[in-house]
Design a protein around this motif. Structure first.
Motif, mmCIF file in Angstrom:
data_model
loop_
_atom_site.group_PDB
_atom_site.id
_atom_site.type_symbol
_atom_site.label_atom_id
_atom_site.label_comp_id
_atom_site.label_asym_id
_atom_site.label_seq_id
_atom_site.Cartn_x
_atom_site.Cartn_y
_atom_site.Cartn_z
ATOM 1 N N GLY A 97 0.283 -1.285 -0.171
ATOM 2 C CA GLY A 97 0.094 -0.243 0.038
ATOM 3 C C GLY A 97 0.751 1.390 0.144
ATOM 4 O O GLY A 97 1.757 0.875 0.325
ATOM 5 N N ASN A 98 0.479 2.393 -0.357
ATOM 6 C CA ASN A 98 0.969 3.825 -1.227
ATOM 7 C C ASN A 98 0.313 4.097 0.628
ATOM 8 O O ASN A 98 -0.799 5.209 0.969
ATOM 9 N N VAL A 99 1.579 4.096 2.491
ATOM 10 C CA VAL A 99 0.682 5.008 3.352
ATOM 11 C C VAL A 99 2.273 5.033 3.910
ATOM 12 O O VAL A 99 3.354 5.117 3.613
ATOM 13 N N GLU A 100 1.798 6.045 4.765
ATOM 14 C CA GLU A 100 2.313 7.438 5.392
ATOM 15 C C GLU A 100 2.542 7.101 7.131
ATOM 16 O O GLU A 100 0.820 7.467 7.307
ATOM 17 N N VAL A 101 3.110 7.048 8.333
ATOM 18 C CA VAL A 101 3.281 6.760 9.062
ATOM 19 C C VAL A 101 4.006 7.476 9.922
ATOM 20 O O VAL A 101 4.731 8.198 9.995
ATOM 21 N N LEU A 102 3.148 8.683 10.333
ATOM 22 C CA LEU A 102 3.353 9.609 11.263
ATOM 23 C C LEU A 102 4.338 9.392 12.565
ATOM 24 O O LEU A 102 4.798 10.545 12.786
ATOM 25 N N GLY A 103 3.699 9.303 13.336
ATOM 26 C CA GLY A 103 3.814 8.238 14.542
ATOM 27 C C GLY A 103 3.435 7.125 15.169
ATOM 28 O O GLY A 103 2.990 6.173 14.496
ATOM 29 N N GLY A 104 3.892 6.717 16.019
ATOM 30 C CA GLY A 104 3.632 5.752 16.875
ATOM 31 C C GLY A 104 4.652 5.380 17.891
ATOM 32 O O GLY A 104 5.231 6.038 18.706
ATOM 33 N N ALA A 105 3.369 4.705 19.312
ATOM 34 C CA ALA A 105 4.357 4.508 20.573
ATOM 35 C C ALA A 105 4.091 3.365 20.980
ATOM 36 O O ALA A 105 3.607 2.191 20.702
ATOM 37 N N ILE A 106 5.087 2.233 21.780
ATOM 38 C CA ILE A 106 5.029 1.472 22.676
ATOM 39 C C ILE A 106 4.972 1.127 23.473
ATOM 40 O O ILE A 106 6.063 2.645 24.177
ATOM 41 N N TYR A 107 4.340 1.226 24.647
ATOM 42 C CA TYR A 107 4.536 1.345 25.835
ATOM 43 C C TYR A 107 4.952 -0.358 26.598
ATOM 44 O O TYR A 107 4.475 -1.270 26.271
ATOM 45 N N ASP A 108 5.049 0.043 27.582
ATOM 46 C CA ASP A 108 5.674 -1.674 29.090
ATOM 47 C C ASP A 108 4.765 -1.815 29.928
ATOM 48 O O ASP A 108 5.068 -2.934 30.089
ATOM 49 N N SER A 109 3.572 -1.283 30.068
ATOM 50 C CA SER A 109 2.428 -1.476 30.134
ATOM 51 C C SER A 109 1.022 -1.401 29.406
ATOM 52 O O SER A 109 1.026 -0.295 28.718
ATOM 53 N N ALA A 110 -0.031 -1.380 29.642
ATOM 54 C CA ALA A 110 -1.501 -1.241 29.037
ATOM 55 C C ALA A 110 -1.881 -0.287 29.546
ATOM 56 O O ALA A 110 -1.568 0.282 30.766
ATOM 57 N N LEU A 111 -2.776 1.269 28.823
ATOM 58 C CA LEU A 111 -3.120 2.683 29.670
ATOM 59 C C LEU A 111 -4.012 2.166 29.674
ATOM 60 O O LEU A 111 -4.446 1.371 28.620
ATOM 61 N N SER A 112 -4.622 3.059 30.711
ATOM 62 C CA SER A 112 -6.667 2.508 30.051
ATOM 63 C C SER A 112 -6.795 4.100 31.263
ATOM 64 O O SER A 112 -5.249 4.664 31.762
#
Length: 70
Positions: free
Chosen positions: A38-53
């Motif tokens: 696909g023709n996609v552009e990823v602006l950003g991302g995040a990986i956390y070490d625990s679930a966010l709630s």
């Protein structure tokens, strides 16, 4: 095992138990077999070490929405 979730624009799009093993990687913009690119552009991302709630999830989503004017 660990539980994982994927969210796009504040909507949960995937979830499951990754367990103790390798989930096999992450594919963006193509099928898992490597075809149908696909023709996609990823602006950003995040990986956390625990679930966010609660407030932490709201704060993270607000940050990304503000950061990229979503």
């Amino acid at each position: 095992g660990a539980s994982s979730k994927g969210r796009i624009n504040e909507i949960e799009v995937a979830s499951g138990a990754a367990g103790a093993g390798n989930p096999g990687g992450l594919t963006l913009g193509a099928t898992s077999g490597g075809g149908n690119y696909g023709n996609v552009e990823v602006l950003g991302g995040a990986i956390y070490d625990s679930a966010l709630s609660g407030a932490n999830l709201t704060n993270a989503e607000s940050y990304w929405a503000t950061r990229f004017a979503l």
